[in-house]
Write an enzyme that holds these catalytic residues in place. Structure first.
Site, PDB file in Angstrom:
ATOM      1  N   ASP A  94       1.001  -1.176   0.060  1.00 33.85           N
ATOM      2  CA  ASP A  94       0.073  -0.011   0.026  1.00 33.85           C
ATOM      3  C   ASP A  94       0.841   1.365   0.128  1.00 33.85           C
ATOM      4  OD1 ASP A  94       0.907  -0.444   2.668  1.00 33.85           O
ATOM      5  OD2 ASP A  94      -1.007  -0.767   3.647  1.00 33.85           O
ATOM      6  N   ASN A 111      -7.569  -2.204  14.052  1.00 35.72           N
ATOM      7  CA  ASN A 111      -8.924  -2.149  13.539  1.00 35.72           C
ATOM      8  C   ASN A 111      -9.282  -3.645  12.523  1.00 35.72           C
ATOM      9  OD1 ASN A 111      -7.749  -1.671  11.171  1.00 35.72           O
ATOM     10  ND2 ASN A 111      -9.341   0.122  10.808  1.00 35.72           N
ATOM     11  N   HIS A 117      -7.325  -4.289   9.858  1.00 36.42           N
ATOM     12  CA  HIS A 117      -7.091  -3.903   8.497  1.00 36.42           C
ATOM     13  C   HIS A 117      -5.936  -5.147   8.129  1.00 36.42           C
ATOM     14  CE1 HIS A 117      -4.559  -0.093   9.024  1.00 36.42           C
ATOM     15  NE2 HIS A 117      -3.619  -1.217   8.780  1.00 36.42           N
ATOM     16  N   GLU A 126      -9.503  -1.799   5.052  1.00 37.85           N
ATOM     17  CA  GLU A 126     -10.356  -1.174   5.943  1.00 37.85           C
ATOM     18  C   GLU A 126     -11.486  -2.107   6.554  1.00 37.85           C
ATOM     19  OE1 GLU A 126      -8.314   0.264   7.864  1.00 37.85           O
ATOM     20  OE2 GLU A 126      -7.925   2.378   7.152  1.00 37.85           O
TER      21      GLU A 126
HETATM   22  C1  GLP Z   1      -0.229   0.386   8.583  1.00 37.92           C
HETATM   23  C2  GLP Z   1      -0.061  -0.408   7.227  1.00 37.92           C
HETATM   24  C3  GLP Z   1      -0.403  -2.030   7.562  1.00 37.92           C
HETATM   25  C4  GLP Z   1       0.179  -2.477   8.808  1.00 37.92           C
HETATM   26  C5  GLP Z   1      -0.254  -1.685   9.947  1.00 37.92           C
HETATM   27  C6  GLP Z   1       0.552  -2.020  11.553  1.00 37.92           C
HETATM   28  O1  GLP Z   1      -1.524   0.726   8.604  1.00 37.92           O
HETATM   29  N1  GLP Z   1      -0.663  -0.039   6.192  1.00 37.92           N
HETATM   30  O2  GLP Z   1      -0.032  -3.016   6.448  1.00 37.92           O
HETATM   31  O3  GLP Z   1      -0.043  -3.917   9.079  1.00 37.92           O
HETATM   32  O4  GLP Z   1       0.326  -0.353   9.647  1.00 37.92           O
HETATM   33  O5  GLP Z   1       1.316  -1.603  11.745  1.00 37.92           O
HETATM   34  P1  GLP Z   1       2.545  -1.564  13.095  1.00 37.92           P
HETATM   35  O6  GLP Z   1       3.309  -2.839  12.693  1.00 37.92           O
HETATM   36  O7  GLP Z   1       3.003  -0.054  13.071  1.00 37.92           O
HETATM   37  O8  GLP Z   1       1.482  -1.619  14.184  1.00 37.92           O
END
Ligand code: GLP
Length: 267
Positions: free
Chosen positions: A67, A136, A138, A143
């Site tokens: 993404d 959440n 995702h 989402e």
């Molecule tokens: C972002 C990315 C996700 C990832 C999430 C978790 O939102 N788009 O792909 O899984 O962060 O992040 P963290 O590892 O900082 O909790």
């Protein structure tokens, strides 16, 4: 779905890095799906170390990131392209033309999304998709309410996501871009293997819904229950909301793939 529960986050990261390195060694021209977020930073650090010390070779590897924020060019410090260069791309011998991240600055995000899907297909498809988990539920930026069969597209970010990621934007959720380009849940499910890594107590509740709850568009990560080859790597804190620990423990100590993986990491 196979689960590995590690004593701590460092062990979980070591297992994840091992799975990725093993994939590259087995198939040097692997197509990897990559993720961003804090969880991934130490995993990339381990891969960089393995490249430097043991010659892990990325010269034939192709990558596709999940993404990117819409509106941020790859040169922007908070872009995921910038993140990937800082944590991996500029630190291993991957060819820059093989390292794909959706272009958040594309004039038309819908056209960019279609081109990204086409590029994944023409690369032969993703061999191993690395995934984190948002608080959440995702995966990528799919989402809650994302269709389980969704493809790469532009999406509106959930309020919870903008709050969770605000730290990268000076702490203000309103400074987090409102939209993103993301591989779809269906795109992710097309990968030949998936590897989800989740650490920390803050994700224990949502992780339990991903693994033990019903498959639901409200919890996009739960779509992984439909994936034929999905490995979920956890630390004890992230696993603390699971109720079926006896089932998981049995699988961990009797599945040859899991026992071999754990033995290899424990040395
Ligand atoms: C972002 C990315 C996700 C990832 C999430 C978790 O939102 N788009 O792909 O899984 O962060 O992040 P963290 O590892 O900082 O909790």
């Amino acid at each position: 779905m196979k689960l590995v529960i590690c004593p701590d986050a460092a062990a979980a990261r070591a297992v994840a890095a091992r799975v990725i390195a093993r994939q590259i060694r087995r198939k040097p021209s692997s197509v990897l799906g990559l993720a961003t977020g804090r969880t991934m930073e130490a995993i990339y650090q381990l891969l960089v170390q393995e490249h430097a010390e043991l010659g892990l070779d990325f010269s034939e590897v192709t990558t596709f990131n999940l993404d990117e924020y819409v509106g941020l060019p790859g040169s922007h410090e908070q872009s995921y392209r910038h993140y990937m260069r800082a944590h991996l791309f500029d630190r291993v011998n991957i060819r820059s033309e093989h390292a794909h991240v959706p272009d958040g600055a594309a004039a038309n995000p819908d056209v960019e999304a279609l081109a990204y899907e086409a590029a994944i297909v023409s690369s032969g498809g993703i061999d191993l998709q690395l995934l984190g988990l948002g608080e959440n539920g995702h995966i990528g930026f799919n989402e809650p309410l994302s269709a389980l069969r969704s493809r790469t597209r532009a999406v509106t970010l959930d309020r919870a996501t903008r709050e969770q990621n605000a730290g990268m934007f000076g702490g203000d959720p309103d400074c987090v871009p409102a939209r993103a380009l993301t591989m779809g849940t269906g795109t992710i499910l097309d990968a030949r293997e998936t590897l989800m890594v989740v650490t920390g107590a803050a994700k224990a509740d949502i992780l339990a819904r991903v693994v033990e709850g019903p498959v639901s568009a409200f919890v996009p990560g739960s779509a992984l229950q439909l994936h034929e080859r999905c490995l979920v790597v956890l630390d004890e804190a992230a696993a603390s909301g699971l109720t079926q620990r006896d089932v998981i423990a049995w699988q961990m100590s009797h599945d040859p793939e899991l026992t071999a993986l754990l033995e290899a990491v424990q040395g």
